[in-house]
Design a protein around this motif. Sequence first.
Motif, PDB file in Angstrom:
ATOM      1  N   ALA A   1       0.921  -1.248   0.089  1.00 57.29           N
ATOM      2  CA  ALA A   1       0.039   0.063  -0.031  1.00 57.29           C
ATOM      3  C   ALA A   1       0.934   1.391   0.029  1.00 57.29           C
ATOM      4  O   ALA A   1       0.439   2.201  -0.642  1.00 57.29           O
ATOM      5  CB  ALA A   1      -1.063   0.041   1.412  1.00 57.29           C
ATOM      6  N   LEU A   2       2.025   1.209   0.653  1.00 57.12           N
ATOM      7  CA  LEU A   2       2.905   2.224   0.863  1.00 57.12           C
ATOM      8  C   LEU A   2       3.447   2.578  -0.495  1.00 57.12           C
ATOM      9  O   LEU A   2       3.642   3.795  -1.053  1.00 57.12           O
ATOM     10  CB  LEU A   2       4.011   2.348   1.852  1.00 57.12           C
ATOM     11  N   GLU A   3       3.973   1.426  -0.967  1.00 54.02           N
ATOM     12  CA  GLU A   3       4.682   1.353  -2.635  1.00 54.02           C
ATOM     13  C   GLU A   3       3.647   2.193  -3.478  1.00 54.02           C
ATOM     14  O   GLU A   3       4.014   3.044  -4.145  1.00 54.02           O
ATOM     15  CB  GLU A   3       5.029   0.176  -3.083  1.00 54.02           C
ATOM     16  N   GLU A   4       2.324   1.676  -3.587  1.00 51.71           N
ATOM     17  CA  GLU A   4       1.503   2.272  -4.495  1.00 51.71           C
ATOM     18  C   GLU A   4       1.153   3.750  -4.243  1.00 51.71           C
ATOM     19  O   GLU A   4       0.942   4.358  -5.010  1.00 51.71           O
ATOM     20  CB  GLU A   4       0.250   1.341  -4.431  1.00 51.71           C
ATOM     21  N   SER A   5       1.064   3.898  -3.075  1.00 51.11           N
ATOM     22  CA  SER A   5       0.654   5.542  -2.587  1.00 51.11           C
ATOM     23  C   SER A   5       1.866   6.299  -3.086  1.00 51.11           C
ATOM     24  O   SER A   5       1.444   7.489  -3.405  1.00 51.11           O
ATOM     25  CB  SER A   5       0.611   5.673  -1.072  1.00 51.11           C
ATOM     26  N   LEU A   6       2.941   5.924  -2.775  1.00 54.25           N
ATOM     27  CA  LEU A   6       4.240   6.867  -3.256  1.00 54.25           C
ATOM     28  C   LEU A   6       4.215   6.967  -5.048  1.00 54.25           C
ATOM     29  O   LEU A   6       4.538   7.990  -5.256  1.00 54.25           O
ATOM     30  CB  LEU A   6       5.458   6.090  -2.747  1.00 54.25           C
ATOM     31  N   LEU A   7       4.079   5.829  -5.514  1.00 50.56           N
ATOM     32  CA  LEU A   7       3.842   5.919  -6.836  1.00 50.56           C
ATOM     33  C   LEU A   7       2.663   6.701  -7.239  1.00 50.56           C
ATOM     34  O   LEU A   7       2.889   7.445  -8.476  1.00 50.56           O
ATOM     35  CB  LEU A   7       3.563   4.465  -7.577  1.00 50.56           C
ATOM     36  N   ALA A   8       1.423   6.786  -6.648  1.00 49.70           N
ATOM     37  CA  ALA A   8       0.423   7.551  -6.844  1.00 49.70           C
ATOM     38  C   ALA A   8       0.801   9.010  -6.982  1.00 49.70           C
ATOM     39  O   ALA A   8       0.416   9.787  -7.688  1.00 49.70           O
ATOM     40  CB  ALA A   8      -0.861   7.239  -6.340  1.00 49.70           C
ATOM     41  N   ALA A   9       1.651   9.282  -5.818  1.00 44.44           N
ATOM     42  CA  ALA A   9       1.839  10.676  -5.357  1.00 44.44           C
ATOM     43  C   ALA A   9       2.746  11.194  -6.314  1.00 44.44           C
ATOM     44  O   ALA A   9       3.170  12.434  -6.289  1.00 44.44           O
ATOM     45  CB  ALA A   9       2.262  10.702  -3.969  1.00 44.44           C
ATOM     46  N   ASN A  10       3.521  10.276  -7.164  1.00 39.69           N
ATOM     47  CA  ASN A  10       4.574  10.668  -8.124  1.00 39.69           C
ATOM     48  C   ASN A  10       3.956  11.261  -9.406  1.00 39.69           C
ATOM     49  O   ASN A  10       4.767  11.895 -10.172  1.00 39.69           O
ATOM     50  CB  ASN A  10       5.703   9.658  -8.324  1.00 39.69           C
ATOM     51  N   HIS A  11       3.007  11.024  -9.729  1.00 42.76           N
ATOM     52  CA  HIS A  11       2.390  11.346 -10.949  1.00 42.76           C
ATOM     53  C   HIS A  11       1.517  12.679 -10.988  1.00 42.76           C
ATOM     54  O   HIS A  11       0.873  13.305  -9.778  1.00 42.76           O
ATOM     55  CB  HIS A  11       1.355  10.406 -11.479  1.00 42.76           C
TER      56      HIS A  11
END
Length: 150
Positions: free
Chosen positions: A140-150
């Motif tokens: 969940a953290l990994e996906e959140s950080l990827l989402a925040a990068n876009h």
Amino acid sequence: MTNSLEQLYQQIILDHARARHGAGLQEHRGEGVVGESHQLNPVCGDEITLRAVVRNGGVHSVSWEGAGCAISMASASVLTDLSVGLPRDEVIELVDNFRDVMRSRGRLEADEEVLGDAAAFSGVSRYPARVKCAMLAWVALEESLLAANH
């Protein structure tokens, strides 16, 4: 692993399962980019929604809400402590390192210098059914950080 170290690791997991650092999904107010991810482990029913705020290339905050076993809740608590204040890319490396340990089936010992209290989950890697519990918040953290990068 020695018995005393295993006992220490078990205590760390129990302490975090009770204390749950970062628990309670925080509304974002202010600067930064928010990423959020909801993860569910259909095998056991563990569930988490995690929200990360990235500001100036670093993880400014992590908050989450979830329900599940002591391992999944403690893992979310530990990763909150580990990731807040670190550069985003370093947190992604931590997630990768933790994933490698969890997939090793006990062959790879966690480096406490790198993973801190997350090293307490090393023993979980010997139990494939529990690995998903420990990994839930990290994914969940990994996906959140990827989402925040876009």
